[in-house]
Design an enzyme around this catalytic site. Structure first.
Site, PDB file in Angstrom:
ATOM      1  CG  HIS A 199      -1.956  -0.874   1.236  1.00  0.00           C
ATOM      2  ND1 HIS A 199      -2.440  -1.812   2.395  1.00  0.00           N
ATOM      3  CD2 HIS A 199      -2.719  -1.257   0.022  1.00  0.00           C
ATOM      4  CE1 HIS A 199      -3.624  -2.222   1.660  1.00  0.00           C
ATOM      5  NE2 HIS A 199      -3.595  -2.250   0.363  1.00  0.00           N
ATOM      6  NE  ARG A 306      -3.555  -4.724 -15.149  1.00  0.00           N
ATOM      7  CZ  ARG A 306      -2.555  -3.953 -15.799  1.00  0.00           C
ATOM      8  NH1 ARG A 306      -2.389  -2.733 -15.577  1.00  0.00           N
ATOM      9  NH2 ARG A 306      -1.778  -4.873 -16.657  1.00  0.00           N
ATOM     10  NE  ARG A 342      -8.319  -7.239 -16.393  1.00  0.00           N
ATOM     11  CZ  ARG A 342      -6.924  -7.418 -16.319  1.00  0.00           C
ATOM     12  NH1 ARG A 342      -6.258  -7.948 -17.513  1.00  0.00           N
ATOM     13  NH2 ARG A 342      -6.364  -7.104 -15.169  1.00  0.00           N
ATOM     14  CD  GLU A 441      -5.035 -11.996 -19.972  1.00  0.00           C
ATOM     15  OE1 GLU A 441      -4.155 -11.274 -19.555  1.00  0.00           O
ATOM     16  OE2 GLU A 441      -6.386 -11.952 -19.446  1.00  0.00           O
ATOM     17  CG  ASN A 464       1.725  -7.570 -18.670  1.00  0.00           C
ATOM     18  OD1 ASN A 464       2.408  -6.985 -19.409  1.00  0.00           O
ATOM     19  ND2 ASN A 464       0.918  -6.761 -17.776  1.00  0.00           N
ATOM     20  CG  ASP A 465      -1.571 -13.005 -17.762  1.00  0.00           C
ATOM     21  OD1 ASP A 465      -0.760 -13.708 -16.719  1.00  0.00           O
ATOM     22  OD2 ASP A 465      -2.215 -12.007 -17.219  1.00  0.00           O
ATOM     23  NE  ARG A 475       1.798 -11.025 -14.789  1.00  0.00           N
ATOM     24  CZ  ARG A 475       0.867 -10.170 -15.115  1.00  0.00           C
ATOM     25  NH1 ARG A 475      -0.070 -10.837 -15.906  1.00  0.00           N
ATOM     26  NH2 ARG A 475       0.628  -9.186 -14.790  1.00  0.00           N
ATOM     27  CB  CYS A 512      -3.698  -3.354 -22.395  1.00  0.00           C
ATOM     28  SG  CYS A 512      -4.198  -5.165 -22.194  1.00  0.00           S
TER      29      CYS A 512
HETATM   30  C1  PEP Z   1      -1.677  -8.840 -19.631  1.00  0.00           C
HETATM   31  O1  PEP Z   1      -1.652  -9.989 -18.995  1.00  0.00           O
HETATM   32  O2  PEP Z   1      -0.874  -8.414 -20.269  1.00  0.00           O
HETATM   33  C2  PEP Z   1      -2.558  -7.789 -18.694  1.00  0.00           C
HETATM   34  C3  PEP Z   1      -2.520  -6.519 -19.441  1.00  0.00           C
HETATM   35  O3  PEP Z   1      -3.247  -8.224 -17.895  1.00  0.00           O
HETATM   36  P1  PEP Z   1      -2.629  -8.333 -16.566  1.00  0.00           P
HETATM   37  O4  PEP Z   1      -1.245  -7.534 -16.339  1.00  0.00           O
HETATM   38  O5  PEP Z   1      -3.479  -7.245 -15.477  1.00  0.00           O
HETATM   39  O6  PEP Z   1      -2.689  -9.676 -15.983  1.00  0.00           O
HETATM   40 MG    MG Z   2      -3.285 -10.616 -17.748  1.00  0.00          MG
END
Ligand code: PEP
Ligand code: MG
Length: 583
Positions: A199, A306, A342, A441, A464-465, A475, A512
């Protein structure tokens, strides 16, 4: 790690809030530095000691509510909600039970009992696998310190008063310390422990105070008054910087200042390439402060909201009404721009304290994202109702995370239809044509882009995923961090194919993941065919700058050469050459 640089000492850490800072150090301690009186009590005193405990709880709650109000006014409503966690911890029955057992059975005075109880409970938190819960140990210690301070009454030390212009050096940045942090007076913060999702880190970022975490032995190596330079770009701290180092940072600071001023000049300019191709530049947001920043920076809208943050800062599932109000506040700030909301994406590394999930051997391959929502329709329906009601007055869309195939997507869409039907019966307004999108993803979704296109209005690529699943590389793991490579040729080929298929099917597609926020990759992404990027608010101007510095022809050339490369090394060399400043 400590390194001597010509008499100046350099420490290394991890950047949690970027920027440069200078100033004299102010080294402080944490709860452990509070002097805890210890004595053996008579059995007759135990009741009185517990009464003192109860009074201290009420007083600490009053203080926390006061702090919460201060943060609400200075930082934001959502950030202020973190104090709810502390108030909750204050009233946790296991804390009272432990203190009471120690007072009654071990004949300890309440301060000693409290100190021991906090120690036991925090070490239980620290052992938990989930970083979210581990980081709540800091909240618990903070609560312990506050209670001890309250019990100490007159000689109460309170949170230390930070001198203006100083750089705070602390073993742990407690949430109550950070409320004092104001970028006008506190120049930077160095923390021995800390976490990216703590936080306190969230608050430091919201206030744009450079923060380094994981700086081992900082409080032992640095003394109050030591002149410091905090390099919150490279993750370094210089203690007693030599004149040469100071000059180097004078230059860097001046460059950064000039760069920031130049970037601010881009706020009102369009995101358009040198040869006139317009690019949509959206913001990724989580908390309310991000929405304000996105609007201020003139983002085209929100490409990824998010909603996990809305759920994380609570101690219970927010009701439909609570969600509606929170989403509406965000959408109001961005109106008339579109906000892509989302659906809740929890499971694996994203957990809610009040919603324990069954243990799985491989949670990232387990029940998460849309799968989890379909398994818990009550959660999905409440959220969909809130979003659909908002769609009556605001341009919002729904994005489903972790889509793995047609069945899942159709089931999620069926849930939307059923919520629409019940809203209609209740004469609640909503947008019957609310756009629905799928995150790409998972490798399955990437391969099925063409088929999924029949079911959705738009796509959002979550690299990212996608990187983690395509390259089978966790990750969150530091062990395999070197394998987690968005520039892997397989990844780039998948991106090229996904964007080509979506464009061919006439479906909007945006990217994204973090890759979109790195200006070194902008040219490549445009060359691959992306015309819409969604990035953190803090990255918007850098990315706009990168877009405006390239032409589509250059971008396509770079992408073509990169797609012909077989190794990450070749790809990186190609990108380096493309990004090198031309003379
Ligand atoms: C991703 O997976 O790229 C994504 C944008 O979602 P998050 O990072 O929230 O898992
Ligand atoms: Mg993701």
């Amino acid at each position: 790690m400590v390194e001597e640089t010509n008499k100046s000492i350099m420490l290394f850490g991890e950047v949690a809030s970027a920027g440069l800072a200078r100033g004299p150090a102010f080294v402080c301690g944490c709860a452990k530095d509070v002097v805890v009186p210890r004595r053996t009590i008579d059995a007759s005193e135990a009741i009185r000691e517990m009464e003192r405990f109860d009074v201290a709880i009420s007083e600490a709650e009053r203080e926390l509510l006061e702090l919460q109000e201060k943060v609400r006014q200075k930082v934001g409503k959502q950030e202020a909600e973190i104090f709810e966690v502390q108030i909750l911890l204050l009233h946790d029955s296991s804390l009272r039970e432990k203190v009471s057992a120690l007072c009654l059975m071990q004949k300890m005075n309440v301060e000693a009992a409290l100190d021991e109880a906090i120690d036991t409970l925090t070490s239980a938190f620290v052992r938990l696998e989930d970083p979210y819960f581990r980081e709540r140990a800091a909240d618990l210690r903070d609560v312990g310190k506050r209670l001890l301070d309250v019990l100490a009454k007159d000689q109460r030390s309170e949170v230390p008063i930070f001198p203006d212009g100083s750089v705070i050096v602390t073993p742990e940045l407690l949430p109550s310390m950070i409320v004092q942090l104001d970028s006008q007076t506190i120049h930077g913060v160095i923390v021995e422990k800390g976490g990216q999702t703590a936080h306190a880190t969230i608050l430091a970022r919201a206030r744009q105070i450079p923060l380094l975490i994981h700086v081992p032995d900082a409080t032992k190596t640095i003394r109050t008054g030591d002149p410091l330079i905090v390099d919150g770009l490279a993750g370094r701290v210089f203690i007693h910087p030599t004149p040469a180092i100071r000059r180097e940072y004078d230059r860097l600071e001046a460059d950064l200042q000039a760069h920031q001023t130049a970037l601010k000049g881009l706020i009102d300019l369009p995101a358009v390439t040198r040869d006139g191709v317009s690019i949509k530049l959206y913001a990724n947001i989580g908390k309310s402060a991000d929405a304000v920043a996105a609007a201020t920076l003139n983002a085209d809208g929100v490409g990824l909201y998010r909603t996990e943050f809305v759920f994380l800062v609570q101690d219970h599932f927010p009701s439909e009404e609570e969600q509606y109000l929170m989403y509406r506040t965000t959408a109001d700030r961005l109106k008339p721009r579109e906000v892509v909301i989302r659906a809740l994406d929890i499971g694996s590394d994203k957990l809610l304290s009040y919603f324990p999930l069954p243990r799985e051997a491989n949670p990232s391959l387990g029940c998460r994202g849309t799968r989890l929502l379909l398994a818990h329709p009550e959660i999905l329906h409440a959220q969909l109702r809130a979003i659909l009601r908002l769609s009556a007055t605001h341009p919002v869309s729904i994005l489903f995370p972790m889509i793995g195939g047609m069945e899942e997507l159709r089931a999620a869409k069926a849930a939307i239809e059923s919520v629409k039907a019940s809203l209609a019966v209740e004469h609640e307004s909503f947008n019957p044509r609310i756009p629905v999108g799928a995150m790409i993803e998972t490798p399955a979704a990437a391969i099925m882009t063409g088929q999924l296109a029949q079911e959705v209005d738009f796509f959002s690529v979550g690299t990212n995923d996608l990187v983690q699943y395509l390259l089978t590389t966790d990750r969150t793991s530091s062990e395999v961090a070197s394998y987690y490579e968005p520039l892997h040729p397989a990844m780039l080929q998948v991106l090229a194919s996904v964007v080509a298929v979506a464009n061919a099917k006439g479906k909007r597609i945006s990217i994204c993941g973090e890759i979109a926020g790195n200006p070194a990759y902008t040219q490549l992404l445009l060359g691959l065919g992306f015309r819409s990027l969604s990035v953190s608010p803090g990255e918007i101007l850098e990315i706009k700058n990168a877009i405006r510095s390239t032409s589509m022809q250059q971008a396509e050339d770079v992408a073509r050469r990169i797609l012909e490369s077989d190794t990450i090394q070749e790809i990186k060399a190609c990108l380096r050459a493309a990004n090198a400043p031309t003379q």
